[in-house]
Enzyme design. Structure first.
Site, mmCIF file in Angstrom:
data_model
loop_
_atom_site.group_PDB
_atom_site.id
_atom_site.type_symbol
_atom_site.label_atom_id
_atom_site.label_comp_id
_atom_site.label_asym_id
_atom_site.label_seq_id
_atom_site.Cartn_x
_atom_site.Cartn_y
_atom_site.Cartn_z
ATOM 1 N N HIS A 75 0.850 -1.065 0.042
ATOM 2 C CA HIS A 75 0.062 -0.059 0.025
ATOM 3 C C HIS A 75 0.829 1.169 0.024
ATOM 4 C CE1 HIS A 75 -3.523 2.390 0.717
ATOM 5 N NE2 HIS A 75 -2.915 3.177 1.547
ATOM 6 N N CYS A 76 0.822 2.025 -1.057
ATOM 7 C CA CYS A 76 1.628 3.373 -1.180
ATOM 8 C C CYS A 76 0.695 4.454 -0.862
ATOM 9 C CB CYS A 76 2.164 3.177 -2.618
ATOM 10 S SG CYS A 76 3.059 4.830 -2.901
ATOM 11 N N PRO A 77 1.216 5.139 0.465
ATOM 12 C CA PRO A 77 0.363 6.335 0.850
ATOM 13 C C PRO A 77 0.508 7.667 -0.207
ATOM 14 C CG PRO A 77 2.239 6.054 1.991
ATOM 15 C CD PRO A 77 2.246 4.858 1.200
ATOM 16 N N GLY A 100 -2.279 7.167 -2.688
ATOM 17 C CA GLY A 100 -3.273 7.048 -1.953
ATOM 18 C C GLY A 100 -3.882 5.559 -2.484
ATOM 19 N N ASN A 101 -3.216 4.484 -2.650
ATOM 20 C CA ASN A 101 -3.998 3.428 -3.135
ATOM 21 C C ASN A 101 -2.840 2.078 -3.143
ATOM 22 O OD1 ASN A 101 -5.754 1.656 -4.468
ATOM 23 N ND2 ASN A 101 -5.312 2.411 -6.622
#
Length: 343
Positions: free
Chosen positions: A180-182, A185-186
């Site tokens: 999960h890559c902030p 945002g996805n």
């Protein structure tokens, strides 16, 4: 592993003196388990049940969503700032040197900007990958082996395939989840992994281009450096080299006081682009190495990943980027046709 109760024509049951009866969540058939068995696999549908697994409370879910939106907004604003700020700072200088030179760099800027923004949008706003819907819950609809190695997601309340992982930040299961890559945002999963890697490639190329053009434009507008080399007389060896470097650094810092706003922006773009180059290059190398190994980031961390026989091959990269015919095959076909023409 225990087996589930099955149709009269086939029996999968096991006999034990201390058995207890439960039902399989996948097909609904009764399962006879020995005492103390908490994890079992259904002998009919292949679903795996872990009776010890409890649903955890999803704490701070709203804060994770807010964090992702803040990161995403910051990245978008920074990308637009670099694009339009770079155009404002660099291209008046480039066009003043040569019209053709300016047009050439304008084309490169347009291509890199469109590629970076497009791949970023696909990675950020596209669904990362939803596991396929499959029938479950009752014996007539679930055939033998239909839920092989499937587990039950307590959060989504539906079957979870072996290739899926539940993301607490997104609140859903993701197929072939990498991480999960902030910043986008996805999650990075089966549906947007390609777009994410292409975004990293275009971003690395863009930052290299920005750093080169920032230096190139700065050389034409940077104030002249004033040295005081008279104090270097009589020095030799290491003292001379150290004092010379000190004088150059002081002259460089002194000249920044006379920089225009365009020059200050160029200095900032150079520092920011070089910093991003390092971080994005490391992330890109990590992603390509996992793809080469046929893994994802999560599968590399999982304990069972070491037991799986993964084939390390460049064909994994070829399949990931969608090249149906490897370059070696192209050259082999070219040699065959060349020999035919020669004969």
């Amino acid at each position: 592993m225990a087996s589930s109760s099955s149709p009269p024509e086939e029996q999968y049951g096991t006999e034990s003196t201390d058995n207890y009866e439960t039902t399989c969540w996948g097909c609904g058939l009764r399962v006879m388990l020995p005492s103390g068995a908490s994890i079992f696999k259904c002998g009919w549908c292949g679903a795996i049940t872990n009776q010890n697994k409890k649903k955890r409370e999803q704490k701070c879910f709203g804060w994770r969503v807010l964090r992702d939106r803040c990161f995403l907004s910051s990245v978008i604003i920074f990308m637009l700032f670099v694009i339009f700020g770079g155009v404002w700072a660099v291209y008046p200088i480039v066009f003043s040197i040569s019209l053709l030179w300016g047009i050439f760099h304008s084309i490169i800027t347009t291509i890199l900007s469109i590629a970076t923004v497009s791949f970023f949008s696909l990675a950020a706003f596209r669904c990362a990958g939803t596991p396929p819907n499959i029938l479950w819950g009752s014996y007539p609809t679930v055939g033998q082996g239909d839920l092989e190695n499937y587990t039950f997601c307590l959060y989504c309340s539906k079957p979870k395939s072996p290739r899926a992982h539940h993301c607490r930040s997104c609140g859903k299961c993701i197929l072939d989840m990498d991480h999960h890559c902030p910043f986008i945002g996805n999650c990075v999963g089966a549906a947007n992994h390609y777009s994410f890697v292409c975004f990293l490639i275009s971003a690395v190329l863009s930052t290299i281009y920005v750093s080169i053009m920032s230096v190139y434009a700065s050389l034409h507008i940077w104030p002249s450096l004033s040295y005081s080399l008279g104090r270097l007389k009589g020095m030799t060896g290491r003292d001379l080299a150290w004092r010379l470097m000190n004088e150059i650094l002081i002259a460089f810092l002194r000249s920044t006081l006379f920089l225009s706003s365009r020059g200050l922006l160029l200095a900032y773009l150079f520092i920011a682009s070089v910093s991003l180059q390092i971080g994005l290059s490391v992330l890109l190398w990590q992603q390509l190495s996992f793809i080469y190994q046929g893994k994802t980031y999560l599968s590399n961390l999982s304990s069972h990943a070491d037991n799986e026989e993964e084939k390390k091959d460049c064909q994994n990269l070829v399949r990931f980027f969608g090249f149906q015919h490897p370059v070696s095959r192209f050259f082999s076909n070219f040699r065959v046709t060349q020999k035919r023409h020669d004969t």
